[in-house]
Write a protein that holds these residues in place. Structure first.
Motif, mmCIF file in Angstrom:
data_model
loop_
_atom_site.group_PDB
_atom_site.id
_atom_site.type_symbol
_atom_site.label_atom_id
_atom_site.label_comp_id
_atom_site.label_asym_id
_atom_site.label_seq_id
_atom_site.Cartn_x
_atom_site.Cartn_y
_atom_site.Cartn_z
ATOM 1 N N TRP A 169 0.826 -1.260 -0.108
ATOM 2 C CA TRP A 169 -0.144 -0.009 -0.096
ATOM 3 C C TRP A 169 0.882 1.230 0.040
ATOM 4 N N TYR A 170 0.226 2.359 -0.391
ATOM 5 C CA TYR A 170 0.921 3.504 -0.477
ATOM 6 C C TYR A 170 0.006 4.761 -0.298
ATOM 7 N N VAL A 171 0.476 5.711 0.196
ATOM 8 C CA VAL A 171 -0.362 6.903 0.631
ATOM 9 C C VAL A 171 -0.224 7.950 -0.430
ATOM 10 N N ASN A 172 -1.056 8.340 -1.135
ATOM 11 C CA ASN A 172 -0.895 9.292 -2.220
ATOM 12 C C ASN A 172 -1.201 10.764 -1.477
ATOM 13 N N LEU A 173 -0.078 11.582 -1.172
ATOM 14 C CA LEU A 173 -0.361 12.737 -0.589
ATOM 15 C C LEU A 173 -0.775 13.800 -1.591
ATOM 16 N N GLU A 178 -1.236 18.971 4.434
ATOM 17 C CA GLU A 178 -0.320 19.273 5.710
ATOM 18 C C GLU A 178 -1.297 18.742 6.789
ATOM 19 N N GLU A 179 -2.316 18.572 6.883
ATOM 20 C CA GLU A 179 -3.107 18.203 7.865
ATOM 21 C C GLU A 179 -2.903 16.495 8.340
ATOM 22 N N PHE A 180 -2.516 16.141 7.053
ATOM 23 C CA PHE A 180 -2.291 14.469 7.201
ATOM 24 C C PHE A 180 -1.385 14.099 8.232
ATOM 25 N N PHE A 181 -0.315 14.894 8.451
ATOM 26 C CA PHE A 181 0.954 14.750 9.463
ATOM 27 C C PHE A 181 0.546 14.875 11.055
ATOM 28 N N THR A 182 -0.768 15.608 11.069
ATOM 29 C CA THR A 182 -1.249 15.684 12.384
ATOM 30 C C THR A 182 -2.309 14.917 12.510
ATOM 31 N N ILE A 183 -3.323 14.764 11.565
ATOM 32 C CA ILE A 183 -4.669 14.157 12.105
ATOM 33 C C ILE A 183 -4.581 12.318 11.599
ATOM 34 N N THR A 184 -3.661 11.886 10.855
ATOM 35 C CA THR A 184 -3.419 10.609 10.180
ATOM 36 C C THR A 184 -2.241 9.766 10.658
ATOM 37 N N TYR A 185 -1.163 10.525 10.319
ATOM 38 C CA TYR A 185 0.161 9.792 10.396
ATOM 39 C C TYR A 185 0.476 9.357 11.695
ATOM 40 N N PRO A 186 0.268 9.811 12.906
ATOM 41 C CA PRO A 186 0.457 9.509 14.267
ATOM 42 C C PRO A 186 -0.213 8.033 14.285
ATOM 43 N N PHE A 187 -1.456 7.863 13.995
ATOM 44 C CA PHE A 187 -2.131 6.365 13.920
ATOM 45 C C PHE A 187 -1.361 5.479 13.084
ATOM 46 N N TYR A 188 -1.019 5.769 11.716
ATOM 47 C CA TYR A 188 -0.289 4.923 11.047
ATOM 48 C C TYR A 188 0.906 4.586 11.350
ATOM 49 N N LYS A 189 1.836 5.428 12.052
ATOM 50 C CA LYS A 189 3.242 5.257 12.518
ATOM 51 C C LYS A 189 3.162 4.183 13.581
ATOM 52 N N LYS A 190 2.120 4.545 14.597
ATOM 53 C CA LYS A 190 1.999 3.474 15.598
ATOM 54 C C LYS A 190 1.406 2.143 15.326
ATOM 55 N N HIS A 191 0.638 2.086 14.329
ATOM 56 C CA HIS A 191 0.018 0.748 13.873
ATOM 57 C C HIS A 191 0.857 -0.067 13.106
ATOM 58 N N PHE A 192 1.273 0.808 12.101
ATOM 59 C CA PHE A 192 2.049 -0.283 10.950
ATOM 60 C C PHE A 192 3.812 -0.020 11.297
ATOM 61 N N GLN A 194 6.151 1.658 9.735
ATOM 62 C CA GLN A 194 6.389 2.466 8.570
ATOM 63 C C GLN A 194 5.283 3.068 7.772
ATOM 64 N N VAL A 195 5.331 4.115 7.376
ATOM 65 C CA VAL A 195 4.190 4.494 6.713
ATOM 66 C C VAL A 195 4.689 4.460 5.101
ATOM 67 N N PRO A 196 4.224 3.981 4.083
ATOM 68 C CA PRO A 196 4.878 3.930 2.934
ATOM 69 C C PRO A 196 4.340 5.347 1.983
ATOM 70 N N LEU A 197 4.959 6.514 2.115
ATOM 71 C CA LEU A 197 4.862 7.536 1.517
ATOM 72 C C LEU A 197 5.604 7.708 0.233
ATOM 73 N N GLU A 198 6.472 6.990 -0.022
ATOM 74 C CA GLU A 198 7.442 7.094 -1.275
ATOM 75 C C GLU A 198 7.160 5.985 -2.170
ATOM 76 N N LEU A 199 6.643 6.220 -3.361
ATOM 77 C CA LEU A 199 6.199 5.186 -4.304
ATOM 78 C C LEU A 199 7.353 4.307 -4.730
ATOM 79 N N THR A 200 8.539 4.867 -5.013
ATOM 80 C CA THR A 200 9.821 4.508 -5.468
ATOM 81 C C THR A 200 10.253 3.245 -4.101
#
Length: 210
Positions: A169-173, A178-192, A194-200
């Motif tokens: 999976w991959y997050v298409n930013l 800007e809000e993503f890193f406040t309202i979503t990223y913290p959960f993804y980081k804790k749960h997963f 690593q958060v796949p933000l780079e398609l490469t």
């Protein structure tokens, strides 16, 4: 190799992602191929399919000699789920499988772009996720970055696991970036972890999978 690009919903960035994957594959020395078996909301020509074809034509000689309808097997005018958009027409899954196999002969890696999300109906009891399974492809789930994406992402990943489909999976930013890193990223980081933000990086993991 086959990689099926799907998403949590429509307008998440499947075509954008698929075009980037074509370019990444070419940089790895691979001949990329592409198809979008079903496209809806087509007034005259399949616009997503046209973009995919033009991108692939830059890197694979075979694609310079084919038309957009050679990679979009079914197109419908109504911008709706394939089951609704097709009306009384039947979508032949066997034909889709045959065309995928034929296109695969002219590339090293075939990118298959879905329509809508995983549970979009193609027939009454046949969904996009079933086409992924039947196509014997691994899946790349593209997820959005706006509020609400946690629920969409977790449900979609669970569906892929339940079908025993190997997936990434991959997050298409692009929305609420800007809000993503406040309202979503913290959960993804804790749960997963690593958060796949780079398609490469995601594509590299796919290529070097065990």
């Amino acid at each position: 190799m086959r990689l099926f690009i799907t998403a949590t919903d429509t307008n998440v960035g499947k075509t954008y992602t698929t075009k980037k994957l074509i370019e990444l594959a070419a940089k790895q020395g691979l001949r990329p191929g592409v198809c979008k078996p079903i496209e809806t909301g087509v007034a005259t020509i399949p616009l997503d399919g046209k973009e995919l074809l033009q991108t692939c034509q830059r890197f694979n000689q075979f694609y310079k000699d084919i038309e957009v309808n050679d990679i979009v097997f079914y197109s419908f005018k109504l911008p709706a789920a394939p089951y609704v958009a097709k009306g009384e027409e039947k979508i032949d899954i066997g034909l889709i499988s045959e065309k995928i196999e034929e296109l695969e002969k002219s590339c090293d890696i075939l990118f298959i772009e879905g329509a809508g999300g995983l549970m979009v109906p193609i027939e009454e009891d046949y969904y996009m996720i079933d086409l992924i399974k039947e196509s014997k492809a691994q899946a790349l789930l593209v997820t959005p970055s706006q509020l609400g994406c946690i629920n969409q992402t977790l449900l979609s990943l669970e569906a892929l696991r339940n079908r025993s489909i190997t997936h990434y999976w991959y997050v298409n930013l692009f929305k609420d970036k800007e809000e993503f890193f406040t309202i979503t990223y913290p959960f993804y980081k804790k749960h997963f972890g690593q958060v796949p933000l780079e398609l490469t990086s995601v594509f590299d993991n796919y290529l070097h999978r065990d």
